[in-house]
Design a protein around this motif. Structure first.
Motif, PDB file in Angstrom:
ATOM      1  N   THR A  45     -73.452 -31.610  22.024  1.00 53.57           N
ATOM      2  CA  THR A  45     -72.514 -30.845  21.201  1.00 53.57           C
ATOM      3  C   THR A  45     -72.875 -31.080  19.744  1.00 53.57           C
ATOM      4  OG1 THR A  45     -70.958 -32.670  21.234  1.00 53.57           O
ATOM      5  CG2 THR A  45     -70.607 -30.929  22.847  1.00 53.57           C
ATOM      6  N   GLN A  47     -70.565 -30.158  16.973  1.00 58.11           N
ATOM      7  CA  GLN A  47     -69.404 -30.418  16.127  1.00 58.11           C
ATOM      8  C   GLN A  47     -68.617 -31.630  16.608  1.00 58.11           C
ATOM      9  OE1 GLN A  47     -67.348 -26.597  15.092  1.00 58.11           O
ATOM     10  NE2 GLN A  47     -68.642 -25.889  16.772  1.00 58.11           N
ATOM     11  N   HIS A  48     -68.602 -32.666  15.780  1.00 59.03           N
ATOM     12  CA  HIS A  48     -67.828 -33.867  16.073  1.00 59.03           C
ATOM     13  C   HIS A  48     -66.843 -34.183  14.954  1.00 59.03           C
ATOM     14  CE1 HIS A  48     -70.222 -34.855  19.592  1.00 59.03           C
ATOM     15  NE2 HIS A  48     -71.273 -34.491  18.891  1.00 59.03           N
ATOM     16  N   SER A  49     -66.926 -33.449  13.855  1.00 57.39           N
ATOM     17  CA  SER A  49     -66.041 -33.711  12.721  1.00 57.39           C
ATOM     18  C   SER A  49     -65.861 -32.417  11.927  1.00 57.39           C
ATOM     19  CB  SER A  49     -66.640 -34.781  11.812  1.00 57.39           C
ATOM     20  OG  SER A  49     -67.834 -34.286  11.222  1.00 57.39           O
ATOM     21  N   LYS A  50     -64.964 -32.462  10.964  1.00 53.62           N
ATOM     22  CA  LYS A  50     -64.754 -31.300  10.101  1.00 53.62           C
ATOM     23  C   LYS A  50     -66.027 -30.988   9.318  1.00 53.62           C
ATOM     24  CE  LYS A  50     -61.965 -29.504   6.317  1.00 53.62           C
ATOM     25  NZ  LYS A  50     -63.093 -28.842   5.719  1.00 53.62           N
ATOM     26  N   ASP A  52     -69.061 -31.370  10.370  1.00 50.04           N
ATOM     27  CA  ASP A  52     -69.959 -30.651  11.272  1.00 50.04           C
ATOM     28  C   ASP A  52     -69.570 -29.182  11.384  1.00 50.04           C
ATOM     29  OD1 ASP A  52     -71.325 -33.008  11.739  1.00 50.04           O
ATOM     30  OD2 ASP A  52     -70.299 -33.412  13.643  1.00 50.04           O
ATOM     31  N   VAL A  53     -68.265 -28.925  11.428  1.00 48.99           N
ATOM     32  CA  VAL A  53     -67.778 -27.539  11.492  1.00 48.99           C
ATOM     33  C   VAL A  53     -68.192 -26.802  10.219  1.00 48.99           C
ATOM     34  CG1 VAL A  53     -65.716 -26.073  11.553  1.00 48.99           C
ATOM     35  CG2 VAL A  53     -65.853 -28.117  13.005  1.00 48.99           C
ATOM     36  N   LEU A  56     -71.946 -26.106  10.332  1.00 49.23           N
ATOM     37  CA  LEU A  56     -72.280 -24.988  11.214  1.00 49.23           C
ATOM     38  C   LEU A  56     -71.951 -23.659  10.543  1.00 49.23           C
ATOM     39  CD1 LEU A  56     -73.314 -23.888  13.889  1.00 49.23           C
ATOM     40  CD2 LEU A  56     -71.006 -24.195  14.820  1.00 49.23           C
ATOM     41  N   GLU A 124     -67.537 -24.221  21.684  1.00 47.20           N
ATOM     42  CA  GLU A 124     -68.677 -24.192  20.755  1.00 47.20           C
ATOM     43  C   GLU A 124     -69.826 -23.376  21.339  1.00 47.20           C
ATOM     44  OE1 GLU A 124     -71.788 -27.617  20.193  1.00 47.20           O
ATOM     45  OE2 GLU A 124     -70.213 -27.894  18.691  1.00 47.20           O
TER      46      GLU A 124
END
Length: 167
Positions: A45, A47-50, A52-53, A56, A124
């Motif tokens: 995956t 996204q593990h945090s804001k 990362d979001v 992306l 995701e």
């Protein structure tokens, strides 16, 4: 009469296990069969945090392309492309996402049957599959293929929309 209850319990447990396995059926089975061999990349995956979001979103805005062929993910911005965290995104785009229309149709059929919300990993991957399908649709010229890819994009969009609705 007492001799039948163990059979009844075994039958019930068998049906329960079969139903539970059906609900756990992986939407993205290739996520568990990563070709690169690294254990840390099993079920990858991004996204593990804001942060990362946000990253992306920035990558998508910079014009990330998910394509077929040898290099399936292209990021035009060299600085973004060189970031270490982008490696997992590359694995997801190249090894996990379905690329054939038949595979995407199988996915949309599974998504349409789902009653429970998507896991964040599946959400995701579904979003990235939607990006891939939309980019593929933009490059298709034959009318029958265009209609098929349009339907796939709409089905993916509906699945995401359904998942975002409050229960």
């Amino acid at each position: 009469m007492a001799q039948w209850w163990p059979l009844l319990i075994i039958g019930y447990l068998s049906m329960y296990l079969a139903a539970a396995q059906h609900h756990r059926k992986a939407l993205y089975p290739s996520a568990y069969r990563i070709k690169r061999g690294a254990y840390s990349l099993v079920n990858p995956t991004f996204q593990h945090s804001k942060e990362d979001v946000d990253l992306l979103f920035e990558i998508l805005l910079a014009g990330m392309q998910i394509q077929g062929g040898e290099h399936e993910m292209l990021i035009a911005d060299k600085e973004l492309a060189s970031m270490r965290s982008v490696d997992k995104l590359e694995v997801i785009c190249e090894d996990v996402l379905p690329k054939r229309l038949s595979d995407i149709r199988r996915l949309t059929a599974e998504l349409a049957r789902r009653q429970q919300p998507l896991s964040w990993q599946d959400f995701e991957r579904t979003m990235l599959t939607l990006v891939y399908a939309a980019q593929t649709l933009a490059g298709v010229s034959s009318q029958p293929q265009r209609e098929a890819w349009t339907d796939a994009v709409m089905q993916l969009f509906r699945a995401i929309q359904k998942d975002l609705r409050p229960s």
